[in-house]
Design a protein around this motif. Sequence first.
Motif, PDB file in Angstrom:
ATOM      1  N   ILE A 106       5.207  -5.604  -8.584  1.00  0.00           N
ATOM      2  CA  ILE A 106       3.929  -5.799  -8.690  1.00  0.00           C
ATOM      3  C   ILE A 106       3.327  -6.847  -7.884  1.00  0.00           C
ATOM      4  O   ILE A 106       1.960  -7.049  -8.042  1.00  0.00           O
ATOM      5  CB  ILE A 106       3.344  -6.064 -10.366  1.00  0.00           C
ATOM      6  N   TYR A 107       3.914  -7.461  -6.912  1.00  0.00           N
ATOM      7  CA  TYR A 107       3.334  -8.713  -6.002  1.00  0.00           C
ATOM      8  C   TYR A 107       3.256  -7.946  -4.808  1.00  0.00           C
ATOM      9  O   TYR A 107       2.489  -8.573  -3.764  1.00  0.00           O
ATOM     10  CB  TYR A 107       4.120  -9.827  -6.201  1.00  0.00           C
ATOM     11  N   TYR A 108       3.869  -7.146  -4.496  1.00  0.00           N
ATOM     12  CA  TYR A 108       3.888  -6.273  -2.836  1.00  0.00           C
ATOM     13  C   TYR A 108       3.983  -5.122  -2.747  1.00  0.00           C
ATOM     14  O   TYR A 108       4.741  -4.264  -3.402  1.00  0.00           O
ATOM     15  CB  TYR A 108       5.154  -7.058  -2.255  1.00  0.00           C
ATOM     16  N   ALA A 109       3.116  -4.382  -2.143  1.00  0.00           N
ATOM     17  CA  ALA A 109       3.147  -3.051  -1.781  1.00  0.00           C
ATOM     18  C   ALA A 109       2.511  -2.870  -0.409  1.00  0.00           C
ATOM     19  O   ALA A 109       1.990  -3.803   0.290  1.00  0.00           O
ATOM     20  CB  ALA A 109       2.179  -2.172  -2.586  1.00  0.00           C
ATOM     21  N   THR A 134      -2.887   2.588 -10.800  1.00  0.00           N
ATOM     22  CA  THR A 134      -3.148   2.438 -12.155  1.00  0.00           C
ATOM     23  C   THR A 134      -1.918   2.014 -13.019  1.00  0.00           C
ATOM     24  O   THR A 134      -0.777   1.873 -12.499  1.00  0.00           O
ATOM     25  CB  THR A 134      -3.672   3.706 -12.618  1.00  0.00           C
ATOM     26  N   THR A 135      -2.174   1.486 -14.178  1.00  0.00           N
ATOM     27  CA  THR A 135      -0.984   1.138 -15.219  1.00  0.00           C
ATOM     28  C   THR A 135      -0.094   2.392 -15.348  1.00  0.00           C
ATOM     29  O   THR A 135       1.221   2.164 -15.669  1.00  0.00           O
ATOM     30  CB  THR A 135      -1.547   0.542 -16.435  1.00  0.00           C
ATOM     31  N   GLU A 136      -0.570   3.596 -15.516  1.00  0.00           N
ATOM     32  CA  GLU A 136       0.275   4.553 -15.727  1.00  0.00           C
ATOM     33  C   GLU A 136       1.161   4.974 -14.553  1.00  0.00           C
ATOM     34  O   GLU A 136       2.100   5.525 -14.899  1.00  0.00           O
ATOM     35  CB  GLU A 136      -0.765   5.955 -16.005  1.00  0.00           C
ATOM     36  N   PRO A 186      -0.326  -5.142  -5.923  1.00  0.00           N
ATOM     37  CA  PRO A 186      -0.684  -4.376  -7.371  1.00  0.00           C
ATOM     38  C   PRO A 186      -1.404  -4.943  -8.466  1.00  0.00           C
ATOM     39  O   PRO A 186      -2.075  -4.512  -9.007  1.00  0.00           O
ATOM     40  CB  PRO A 186       0.646  -3.360  -7.630  1.00  0.00           C
ATOM     41  N   LEU A 187      -0.795  -6.129  -8.704  1.00  0.00           N
ATOM     42  CA  LEU A 187      -1.133  -6.875 -10.044  1.00  0.00           C
ATOM     43  C   LEU A 187      -2.455  -7.408  -9.666  1.00  0.00           C
ATOM     44  O   LEU A 187      -3.300  -7.268 -10.644  1.00  0.00           O
ATOM     45  CB  LEU A 187      -0.276  -8.043 -10.108  1.00  0.00           C
ATOM     46  N   ALA A 188      -2.878  -7.769  -8.293  1.00  0.00           N
ATOM     47  CA  ALA A 188      -4.090  -8.432  -8.277  1.00  0.00           C
ATOM     48  C   ALA A 188      -5.089  -7.180  -8.171  1.00  0.00           C
ATOM     49  O   ALA A 188      -6.450  -7.493  -8.533  1.00  0.00           O
ATOM     50  CB  ALA A 188      -4.092  -8.895  -6.647  1.00  0.00           C
ATOM     51  N   VAL A 189      -4.684  -5.953  -7.774  1.00  0.00           N
ATOM     52  CA  VAL A 189      -5.465  -4.802  -7.990  1.00  0.00           C
ATOM     53  C   VAL A 189      -5.819  -4.438  -9.468  1.00  0.00           C
ATOM     54  O   VAL A 189      -7.163  -4.175  -9.672  1.00  0.00           O
ATOM     55  CB  VAL A 189      -4.648  -3.469  -7.120  1.00  0.00           C
ATOM     56  N   LEU A 190      -4.980  -4.358 -10.159  1.00  0.00           N
ATOM     57  CA  LEU A 190      -4.947  -4.497 -11.587  1.00  0.00           C
ATOM     58  C   LEU A 190      -5.924  -5.130 -12.315  1.00  0.00           C
ATOM     59  O   LEU A 190      -6.667  -4.737 -13.101  1.00  0.00           O
ATOM     60  CB  LEU A 190      -3.844  -4.219 -12.224  1.00  0.00           C
ATOM     61  N   LEU A 191      -5.695  -6.476 -12.164  1.00  0.00           N
ATOM     62  CA  LEU A 191      -6.862  -7.622 -12.323  1.00  0.00           C
ATOM     63  C   LEU A 191      -8.035  -7.760 -11.742  1.00  0.00           C
ATOM     64  O   LEU A 191      -8.943  -8.444 -12.201  1.00  0.00           O
ATOM     65  CB  LEU A 191      -5.906  -8.864 -12.091  1.00  0.00           C
ATOM     66  N   GLY A 192      -8.216  -6.885 -10.641  1.00  0.00           N
ATOM     67  CA  GLY A 192      -9.536  -6.752 -10.133  1.00  0.00           C
ATOM     68  C   GLY A 192      -9.879  -7.859  -8.944  1.00  0.00           C
ATOM     69  O   GLY A 192     -10.995  -8.047  -8.729  1.00  0.00           O
ATOM     70  N   GLU A 193      -8.705  -8.076  -8.519  1.00  0.00           N
ATOM     71  CA  GLU A 193      -8.884  -9.504  -7.639  1.00  0.00           C
ATOM     72  C   GLU A 193      -8.797  -9.147  -6.335  1.00  0.00           C
ATOM     73  O   GLU A 193      -9.019  -9.714  -5.387  1.00  0.00           O
ATOM     74  CB  GLU A 193      -7.814 -10.567  -7.910  1.00  0.00           C
TER      75      GLU A 193
END
Length: 882
Positions: free
Chosen positions: A389-392, A379-381, A410-417
Motif C-alpha cells: 500500500i506504499y508503492y505502485a 479502490t479498497t475493493e 495506494p494508501l495516499a490515494v485512498l486517504l486523498g493525499e
Amino acid sequence: ARPEIFAHREGMKLSSILKSDQILIDTNLNYAELTRVRLDGKDEYITFRPSEVLEGLWDMELGSRDILRLHKIAYAPEKPDFDRFKNAVLINGPVQFPGLYAWKEGMKLSSLQALASIVLDTNQVYADIVRPLPGGKSQLLTFAPREVAAGDFDLELMPKDSVRFYSMAAMEEAKAAAREKPVVQTPVGEAGLVAGGAAGDTAAVAGISGISAMPPPAGAAAAGTAQTGNAAASGSGAAGLPGSVSASAESQGFYVEIVNVSGPVAYEGPYARTPSLKLSSVVTVDQMLSNTNLDYAELSRRKTDGAWEYLSFSPRMVLTGEFDLDLRAQDYIRFVELGYMPEKPDFDRFGNAYALLGAVRNPGLYAMTGSLPLSDVITTEQLLGATDIYYAEIERWVPGGRTEFLTFSPLAVLLGEQDFKVFPRDLVRLRASETSVTEHDFTRYPNAVLISGVVRHQGRYAWYEGLSLADLVSADDMLIDTNIDYAELRRRGFSDEAVNSFSPKALVEGAFDIELQPRDLVVFYPKYFNKPVTIAGAVQENKVIPYYEGLELSTVLRSVNLGKSIDTLKAVITKPSGERQTVYLENYYRKQSASKVILNAGDSVAIEELLPEENLPVVTVRGAVKNPQTLAYSEGMKLMDALKSAGGYETRAYPYGLVLIRKTAAETQQKQVDRLIAQLEAASAAGAALPASTDSSLSSAAAVVANLQIDLAVQRAKLGSLRQLYKEGFGRISLEIPETLEALAGSSSNIMLERDDLIFVPTTPSYVMVSGQVADQNVVVYREGMTVRQALAESGWISAEADMAKAYIVRASGRLDSTEGKRGFLWFRPTILKYSLQPGDTVVVPSKAVKVSVAWSYIKDGLSVVSTILTSALTAVTLLGL
C-alpha cells in the motif's frame, strides 16, 4: 374432401366451389394454386389464400379449364416453383407453420411472422430474407424477430421472398462443429463489405447456400482465440448460422446486414442490424455469464470508406445506462473473460483502455471514455491483503514513442493525499508486499524512497511532494532490537551520495522531521552488535535476550517460565545457518554442571513438548549375550541387572573386554579432546618461531624446531581425522569384569548404570594391536602367553624415535598399564617388554620428547594425552566391531 371436376358456367366464382365442406383439418389455408390453361399455350398461374375465400375477403371469376390445387399444411417443395407461381413467399426454420404463403400487394413481414407462429427455440435476434433480383442475383435482408413481434420493425414483402428463421440449438451444434474444423479467415482487404444504412440498403448476392457471421477484422479473431475458446469460431463462416460461405464475401458481392457477437456470453452469433438496434440491445443481463468481463469489451467497425475503426467499452456502463450507441451493419463485438490481459495489449487499435496489473483483486484491461482520476482506479475493493500500500507504478505512453514512468502510494490515494489523472494506454501496476528491498531501478522509477535495516516496514515507498520521514516511520515501526539512537539517511545525487545521521527516537517523538527527496535511502541499525537470542514456544512469555560471549542455555531458560514440567519438554536450538540441535530439558538440568550448551548470536530457542515415545530412559545391551535388547532404565539399576535381563553371557563371550559407553562421559571426553587440540594449535602458534640468533650453536635447534613444525602439522591433521573416526568409542568406562555373573555380583565393577548407557559384550578377539613408533603398526595374531616383546618383534621392532620407557598397554578392559611408578629389584625399573598380553590389548610406543623450548614440551605432552584418549577410543571401537 372431394377432388372433382366442375362444369363451368358464365360468371362462376371461386367461392362457389371452394366451400368449408371441402376443407380438411390438414388443409393449408394460407396457400393454394390455380392454373389457368389457355388455348394459345400461355398458361396463367395464380396463388391465393383459401382462408380469405372462405371468409369472403377475396374472390375471383373462374374460367374454363382452370385447375384448382389445395395443399397440406407446411407445404414446402424442395425447390419452390417460383417461375410459375411467383406470387408466393417461403418460410423456413423453427416455426409452427412453415412452407409457402400466397403473396399479395402490401403484405407485411409482421403479419406473415404472426401467421407462421415462431417457437421458443427460434433465434429472436437474427433472421433473414433472401429476395431474388433481376439478372440472377439476390438481395439479403436481415431482421430481429423480437423487434417485429414488438412492432419496432416491419417491412413489405415481395413475391418470391424466402424468409428464414434459425434454431438456437442448431446454431450451437454448428458452432461446435466449426470449432473442430480448420477455420478459413477472410482477410480484411478482400472482404469488400461496407456498412449499410437503413434496412433497405442492400446489394445483390449470387448463389447463396447459407449465410455466415461477419468475419472480424484482422487480428480480432486471433486475439479472441487466445482468450476465449470460441472467438475464432464465431468469426468463421460456419459459426453463426447453419450453412457456410466457402468463397470470400467480395466474390459473392452482398451487403451483410448483421452485427456479430463472440466471446463468453450466453448467445454468440449474428444479430440482425435494424434501425433500432443499439449496443444495449446486445449487452443485456441475460447475455452476461459469470465469467464475462464487465469492464472491458471490444467493438470493431467498418467505416463508409472501407477502413476499420476500433472501440473498447465497458459492458457494466451499458447495463447501467451510462453508455450506449447505435450499431451498424458489420459491427463486430467481442466479449472477453474476467482478468483478460494479453501479453501485449493492442493499444494501437483499442487505445481507449488502461491495464491494471499485479497484486489486485481484478487484474486486466479496463475500458475508459477519457481520462479519469487515479482514485477511481485504486479502490479498497481492488486491494488485497498482500498488496503493497506504499508503492505502485504507472507505465505511460506519451506522444513521440516515449514511455514515462510514475510512482504513487495506494494508501495516499485512498486517504486523498495523492491523486492524478489516468490516461488511455496507461499500465497501472500494484506490487505485492516484500519483507525487504535493498535495490531499486531508480533510472526508470526515480520518484521512490527506500527504507531498509532493523525496522518493521522495510521496502519501497512512492515519493510525492511534501513527503517526510515522519510520514513513513512511526513508533510502531521500531523493533525491540532497533537502534533508536542512530540511523542514516543516504541522499543519492547523480554524481555523489551524502550521508546524514539522525536519532530515530527523536523522530518518533516528534522532536524533528526530515523532508524526503526522490532516491533517498533510509537505513536503521540493530541495537546490539550481535543479533539477540530469542526463546519462544511452551513458555508463558516469549523473550528476546541480548547476546554476549559465552551465553549459555541455562541463562536463557532462567529468563522465562516454562509452561509444563521439564520431563515433558525439549529445547530445539535453530542456528542462523539452519542447523538444529535438540536438548532434552530433564537430562540437561541433571547434568548441567558437567555439560554446557553455549549459544551463538542469532540462535532461536523453541521450547516444544516431547512426542509420546521420545527420550524415554533406556539401557542398551548388545553383543555376545543370549537376548540382546534395549531395556527400560530404572533408578538403582546395576550392570549385573542389565546383563541378567539380557539372558547372561553366551559361550563365546569375552567378559574381560566388556565395553560400557556412557553418554555423559562421551560428551565430556569429546570436549576434552577438542579443547586439547585447540590448545595445541594456540601453543604451536606461540612456539613456532625459529630462534632469531645467528649463533651457530642454535642452528641444530632451529633444524629440530623446523622438523617439529612439520611433524606437528601432520599430527594435528591426523588427530583431527581420528577424532571423528573414533568418536563412537568416546565415553568408555574402564572395568575389570569377572568371568561369571555370580562373580560380578560381588565385584566393585558391578556399578550403578545411567540412562542411555550402552553395554557391549564382545566375543573373544584373536589379535593384539601395536601402535606408535614401530616399524609396522598393525594387528598381530594373539597367541597364548604372548608378551609385549613378541608383539613388537612381529611388528618389525621399534623405531629410533621410540621412547620405550614411556610405552604403555591399553587393556581390552579399557585400563592403562605401564611401568610408570613401579619399581623392580633394588633400584632397577621393570621393563614393559616382559608384560603379558591378553586378547584385544593394544601396545602403544610413544616418540621421544625433544626439549627445544617450554612451548614445544607442552605441545608434545598435549599430543601424548590426546593420543592416549584416541587410542583408548580405538580399542573400544575395535571391540564394538565398528
